[in-house]
Motif scaffolding. Sequence first.
Motif, mmCIF file in Angstrom:
data_model
loop_
_atom_site.group_PDB
_atom_site.id
_atom_site.type_symbol
_atom_site.label_atom_id
_atom_site.label_comp_id
_atom_site.label_asym_id
_atom_site.label_seq_id
_atom_site.Cartn_x
_atom_site.Cartn_y
_atom_site.Cartn_z
ATOM 1 N N LEU A 66 0.823 -1.207 0.000
ATOM 2 C CA LEU A 66 0.000 0.000 0.000
ATOM 3 C C LEU A 66 0.859 1.259 0.000
ATOM 4 N N GLY A 67 2.166 1.082 -0.025
ATOM 5 C CA GLY A 67 3.059 2.231 -0.115
ATOM 6 C C GLY A 67 2.934 2.933 -1.460
ATOM 7 N N GLY A 68 3.203 4.227 -1.470
ATOM 8 C CA GLY A 68 3.221 4.983 -2.720
ATOM 9 C C GLY A 68 1.922 5.670 -3.070
ATOM 10 N N TYR A 69 0.826 5.292 -2.421
ATOM 11 C CA TYR A 69 -0.439 5.970 -2.699
ATOM 12 C C TYR A 69 -0.400 7.395 -2.152
ATOM 13 N N LYS A 70 -0.947 8.315 -2.940
ATOM 14 C CA LYS A 70 -0.968 9.736 -2.571
ATOM 15 C C LYS A 70 -2.212 10.042 -1.741
ATOM 16 N N GLY B 78 -1.538 15.849 -0.345
ATOM 17 C CA GLY B 78 -0.202 15.891 -0.953
ATOM 18 C C GLY B 78 0.856 15.015 -0.313
ATOM 19 N N HIS B 79 0.503 14.214 0.665
ATOM 20 C CA HIS B 79 1.472 13.292 1.263
ATOM 21 C C HIS B 79 1.457 11.959 0.506
ATOM 22 N N THR B 80 2.376 11.085 0.878
ATOM 23 C CA THR B 80 2.494 9.771 0.251
ATOM 24 C C THR B 80 2.641 8.722 1.337
ATOM 25 N N ILE B 81 1.977 7.575 1.171
ATOM 26 C CA ILE B 81 2.160 6.477 2.121
ATOM 27 C C ILE B 81 3.565 5.907 1.944
ATOM 28 N N LYS B 82 4.247 5.721 3.054
ATOM 29 C CA LYS B 82 5.598 5.170 3.032
ATOM 30 C C LYS B 82 5.563 3.717 2.531
ATOM 31 N N TRP B 83 6.614 3.343 1.816
ATOM 32 C CA TRP B 83 6.785 1.950 1.428
ATOM 33 C C TRP B 83 7.282 1.143 2.628
ATOM 34 N N GLY C 107 -6.205 9.482 4.485
ATOM 35 C CA GLY C 107 -6.531 10.601 3.605
ATOM 36 C C GLY C 107 -6.404 10.326 2.126
ATOM 37 N N VAL C 108 -6.356 9.051 1.739
ATOM 38 C CA VAL C 108 -6.309 8.690 0.316
ATOM 39 C C VAL C 108 -7.712 8.872 -0.267
ATOM 40 N N ASP C 109 -7.808 9.384 -1.497
ATOM 41 C CA ASP C 109 -9.110 9.636 -2.099
ATOM 42 C C ASP C 109 -9.802 8.326 -2.463
ATOM 43 N N LEU C 110 -11.133 8.381 -2.512
ATOM 44 C CA LEU C 110 -11.943 7.179 -2.702
ATOM 45 C C LEU C 110 -11.676 6.513 -4.052
ATOM 46 N N GLU C 111 -11.431 7.286 -5.085
ATOM 47 C CA GLU C 111 -11.164 6.694 -6.405
ATOM 48 C C GLU C 111 -9.929 5.805 -6.360
ATOM 49 N N THR C 112 -8.872 6.280 -5.701
ATOM 50 C CA THR C 112 -7.650 5.487 -5.573
ATOM 51 C C THR C 112 -7.901 4.232 -4.746
ATOM 52 N N ILE C 113 -8.677 4.387 -3.679
ATOM 53 C CA ILE C 113 -9.005 3.243 -2.822
ATOM 54 C C ILE C 113 -9.754 2.178 -3.622
ATOM 55 N N THR D 208 -4.189 11.357 13.813
ATOM 56 C CA THR D 208 -2.969 12.168 13.702
ATOM 57 C C THR D 208 -1.729 11.291 13.816
ATOM 58 N N ASP D 209 -1.728 10.374 14.774
ATOM 59 C CA ASP D 209 -0.582 9.479 14.965
ATOM 60 C C ASP D 209 -0.399 8.530 13.786
ATOM 61 N N LEU D 210 -1.508 8.011 13.244
ATOM 62 C CA LEU D 210 -1.424 7.142 12.066
ATOM 63 C C LEU D 210 -0.744 7.856 10.910
ATOM 64 N N LYS D 211 -1.150 9.076 10.682
ATOM 65 C CA LYS D 211 -0.574 9.835 9.579
ATOM 66 C C LYS D 211 0.909 10.100 9.809
ATOM 67 N N ALA D 212 1.280 10.333 11.057
ATOM 68 C CA ALA D 212 2.700 10.572 11.372
ATOM 69 C C ALA D 212 3.531 9.323 11.130
ATOM 70 N N ILE D 213 2.943 8.140 11.401
ATOM 71 C CA ILE D 213 3.665 6.882 11.233
ATOM 72 C C ILE D 213 3.767 6.466 9.765
ATOM 73 N N TYR D 214 2.693 6.649 9.001
ATOM 74 C CA TYR D 214 2.592 6.042 7.670
ATOM 75 C C TYR D 214 2.772 6.999 6.492
ATOM 76 N N LEU D 215 2.764 8.287 6.736
ATOM 77 C CA LEU D 215 2.876 9.238 5.637
ATOM 78 C C LEU D 215 4.208 9.964 5.623
ATOM 79 N N GLU D 216 4.592 10.391 4.435
ATOM 80 C CA GLU D 216 5.789 11.228 4.284
ATOM 81 C C GLU D 216 5.496 12.360 3.326
#
Length: 267
Positions: free
Chosen positions: A21-25, A29-34, A177-183, A259-267
């Motif tokens: 699931l890494g790489g999804y925007k 404007g953030h990206t899920i970490k690989w 925060g990934v958009d529904l279309e991408t999901i 907030t914590d989830l986003k800090a852990i998984y997003l860059e």
Amino acid sequence: MKKLENKRVISLDSTDNFRELGGYKTADGHTIKWHKLLRSGSLGNLNQKDLNFLENYGVRYDVDLRSDPEVADAPDQIQVGAIDYIFDPIFNEDRTDNSQDPDDFRKILETNKTYGYDHMIDVYRQMVTHEYCRNAFHNLFMILLENKKDGQSVLFHCTAGKDRTGMSALLILSALGVDLETIKEDYILTNKVVKHIIDAKVEDVKHQDFSPHAIESLKTLYSVNMDFLNAAIAEINHRYNNMDNFLHEGIGLTYQNITDLKAIYLE
């Protein structure tokens, strides 16, 4: 150690539908970490080569979303110690028909022409309406919040890696925060990734004299269908008005958890 390539679909010999699931925007404007979030089918036939791959890839937590009967039939073949195993059944019984008695199951398929479609619509709605299911999703998120070290992954899976796993991915990606279309694109990717498995299963039942409508039901059960995910989303919107409310009121996540989830998984 050699740096591993970032790939959406990871081909392994002894498990199916293994994906990153890494790489999804995200919408902001953030990206899920690989190397943080992985989804797959059963690990019940995992061989040593693939287990070594998981450990080298950084898998730290194996969250098994299957029911007791499914786990008893094919327990995850992981090495205790290197990877933490968490039994977190979405249903307290096998609602996805993976452990049905074959003869009883065939009778259901032959007598109910739309069984596959109707059953899966019901399963997806139940994952929203049943407190047991919502508690299991809450437990999954609590494991995600423990996974703070970069390069360390949570792998969550069911049997086929498509329904309970697909619903889990919907909730996780929505929380990030990934958009529904991408999901939805990630969800429907299952049909492409396991097409060869679906085709082989359908071909097999054709030789067992199943009726055409029973074969169609089986194909429906082997696949994902956007109607199924949309049924769950519609149920969420009906009962909670929107996904954010469901994550907080239905799953029990706090704003700090998000907030914590986003800090852990997003860059």
